[in-house]
Design an enzyme around this catalytic site. Structure first.
Site, PDB file in Angstrom:
ATOM      1  N   CYS A 142       0.828  -1.209   0.000  1.00 33.69           N
ATOM      2  CA  CYS A 142       0.000   0.000   0.000  1.00 33.69           C
ATOM      3  C   CYS A 142       0.864   1.262   0.000  1.00 33.69           C
ATOM      4  CB  CYS A 142      -0.856   0.038   1.269  1.00 33.69           C
ATOM      5  SG  CYS A 142      -2.420  -0.791   1.095  1.00 33.69           S
ATOM      6  N   MET A 157      -8.010   0.023   1.165  1.00 35.04           N
ATOM      7  CA  MET A 157      -7.332  -0.690   2.258  1.00 35.04           C
ATOM      8  C   MET A 157      -7.443   0.076   3.571  1.00 35.04           C
ATOM      9  SD  MET A 157      -6.644  -3.512   0.969  1.00 35.04           S
ATOM     10  CE  MET A 157      -6.066  -4.179   2.531  1.00 35.04           C
ATOM     11  N   GLU A 158      -7.476   1.405   3.494  1.00 41.39           N
ATOM     12  CA  GLU A 158      -7.626   2.199   4.712  1.00 41.39           C
ATOM     13  C   GLU A 158      -8.974   1.885   5.373  1.00 41.39           C
ATOM     14  OE1 GLU A 158      -6.150   3.157   1.988  1.00 41.39           O
ATOM     15  OE2 GLU A 158      -4.212   3.852   2.763  1.00 41.39           O
ATOM     16  N   ASP A 201     -11.263  -7.643  21.718  1.00 42.26           N
ATOM     17  CA  ASP A 201     -10.356  -7.577  22.869  1.00 42.26           C
ATOM     18  C   ASP A 201     -11.088  -7.162  24.141  1.00 42.26           C
ATOM     19  OD1 ASP A 201      -7.842  -7.347  24.341  1.00 42.26           O
ATOM     20  OD2 ASP A 201      -8.111  -5.186  24.156  1.00 42.26           O
TER      21      ASP A 201
END
Lengths: 172, 172, 172, 172, 172, 172
Positions: D89, D125-126, D140
């Site tokens: 990227c 992709m961002e 998490d």
């Protein structure tokens, strides 16, 4: 310091804060007034191996596996982070980073990195960081077999763009 | 793959996922079963300058100012980030990084980096990354005066700790 | 707040600074009093491709080249940086990260990541980040051919170590 | 390698360094000659929870506290670092990243990320990294209550800008 | 330089590389021989707002939204990266970072950060970086309404662990 | 969410994903439609020392050596990474960062940072991060002698560029 764009050599004159030491200080060059042009640079590094080691690594016999794709990936990632590593470098939006490998005889591997952007400052350091981290990755993947590996001739081969125009190393 | 600590060479046998290519693959070595010991490494790089340039830089005449404190800072910071740059390196809690400079005649500057930790794997790459980034920073601060600078002899000089014990380069 | 190690649920009681909102607040768990044990985790992700695309990618026909070594490198590097990406994760000195790939029929690729450390908290997130970034890298290298790729079943398969001991997903 | 901007498919022809392996190599696409346009992308991920868990998390009962603001912050920060995580990227100066959450029934949470820039290459992709890291952060913060959470349907929904123009997933 | 653990004050004596400047040099302290103990530190910063602004921000009226969860997340993430930001700091495996906020009258907000680890060196800088970045994040989210905000009293309040033992600021 | 550039205040209206909480949410401002102009900002921080300490540090007597070049380097590097530290800040291609130091009487040191770019959003946070990390680095290098150091008056002094034009603090 003022908010006007300043030529780097006049920074201390314009500054509201005087220098506190007699000597010179490190500084990032102010490129605000430089023209945006297409910038390209090519650098290289040569990894020298003890006799026979490169052949074994090519066969994938290192403890960390085959080298080139991993080293290319590491070099490209590092070139993109040049501004984080080299203090006085400007952060740049790179248009291209390419890393290639070529044997130099039986016991040496040459790494080349080409970097390109359209911007106000050159991409030499991006190419230099790219070859360095690619070469260090090769060192890392091979050092379990023999620590006597050496990285040589980390140097710029060619650059273009900007006021100083095209430059080519005599050795390239 | 299982949750049992594994010897690296047995990884594929134990794995639930088979290798998809016939050839070998890159891998981070599993150091779970290695002993924690004091690890130290010393590496060097030599920056070669065109005749006369090093003297001018020493006088702070480069466009980015004096070099050594900036290069030391950059090298120490980079050594701490080795695990981010070199793909198969383990992240390490370093106890020490030191970088020093010494003239090698009139036209060369040697950079040395010492790294130390208490851990399951060596700190050779931390020392190698430290000297490389310090040398690249010097290159960056000097390249405005002359691009014909070259980084040579990036190599490990000495290491201690771990199963393989003390090692010293024949050239150091 | 005090300098005594605290159980997480008592943080606000001990703190010199009161909570300023009525509701609960996000927090990093205090693991100071947890025991250091060997921790291992295995996670997976499945990349689903439009029919025929995986075969073309395997042949290296994507615009960014062959995928697996690059994706493995990216996943290992990202797993090491989990503490930078996931806010409430502890920074960990990983002993091992491994990433493997396996075909799931003709149009899906499974990624598995195993992470290990000796520490006071688990490495589940490291394995989850490792498979995610490896899968995203595959997506990136393939998306020039077809954007209709999907990452599925990002999940933990197994973990061991710590007070809660061994855990295995029913689906693994 | 030369300093001339090159079409990616011609890189090896122009290069001074020959390929050292018979097979194809990974590469970052050279976007030097692409036009700068407004680029926008929207991606999503769906976090599936075991029955009842999402309600408890919504009430802030997870050991790490409430999820959405923390996950949004993590996703935005990660989207800005896409070029550090995904090897091929380009680093981009994003003009906008937004992350939103929406319930999908009682036991699933959809994350969407919109990214925008004015540049020579897309921001798909961002957006994909943004939803992935936001979803991993939710995982998490919830995994202390139940590890059987799964991230599904990480995929691009829409993009605009560039030569290929507007694209919308059939599933969006 | 040698591979033996060294006391910091003896570094130059032992070194193979002599200092090249007459003056002193910056250095990372060698903590190899220090004892691993439980280390805790608490720091604070006070954000002072122009009259009335804090009330508006509390109501979520800033252009970037509500502040505290975002600032806490940013501060925790930054504390974990202290070794990347502060050159002579050692990288540490933190066991805990907590950030809390408390009003100081109508126009000031106090930020406190507690950091903890088990290691060979203190965690004061981690707490100082944590409060600084949390306070800067609040500044960033509020500055669209009024730029006359000021961060004051960034200071250590308390530390424990290590040879120097417990320390408490007279002002805390 | 759509791929059209959006005014920030309209984000939720346009979004396909509704807000899941009644209250406001943090957000990065969409600057897609803002004009690119020359942006400059100057910020400061004042480091206050216990009586006599600054003189000793100036003489290089701190355990980590002389301060200013190291602090300048750390501040410049951190300013370039502002977008990684401050969640809602845009990543920017800075044209210039300068950091200078000036004594404020016998027991205080003022740090100033000037940042500049050509872009769609201001560089105030870059200057604020630059002075903060430079001041924290000074704190770190001095704290071995005396922990009673305090960073004060972290504030913006001046900015120019963008729709709101030139701004100067009344206190500067």
């Amino acid at each position: 310091m003022t908010t006007r764009p300043t030529e780097p050599e006049k920074l201390s004159e314009l500054g509201h804060v005087k220098m506190t030491q007699d000597g010179p200080e490190s500084q990032m060059v102010d490129v605000s007034r430089k023209e945006s042009t297409d910038r390209v640079a090519v650098a290289r590094a040569v990894v020298e191996f003890p006799a026979g080691l490169l052949g074994r690594l090519r066969a994938g016999q290192g403890p960390k596996g085959p080298m080139e794709e991993t080293a290319r990936t590491a070099g490209i990632l590092a070139a993109k982070r040049t501004g984080e590593l080299i203090p006085m470098c400007h952060p740049l939006g790179l248009d291209h980073v390419a890393i290639e490998f070529q044997d130099r005889g039986e016991n040496a591997l040459e790494v080349r990195c080409r970097s390109a952007c359209h911007g106000r400052t050159g991409v030499e350091m991006e190419a230099m960081v790219g070859v360095s981290v690619a070469a260090l990755t090769i060192y890392d993947m091979a050092k379990g077999l023999d620590k006597g590996i050496r990285i040589q001739r980390v140097e710029l081969l060619e650059k273009s763009g900007g006021k100083s125009g095209h430059w080519r190393a005599s050795s390239s």
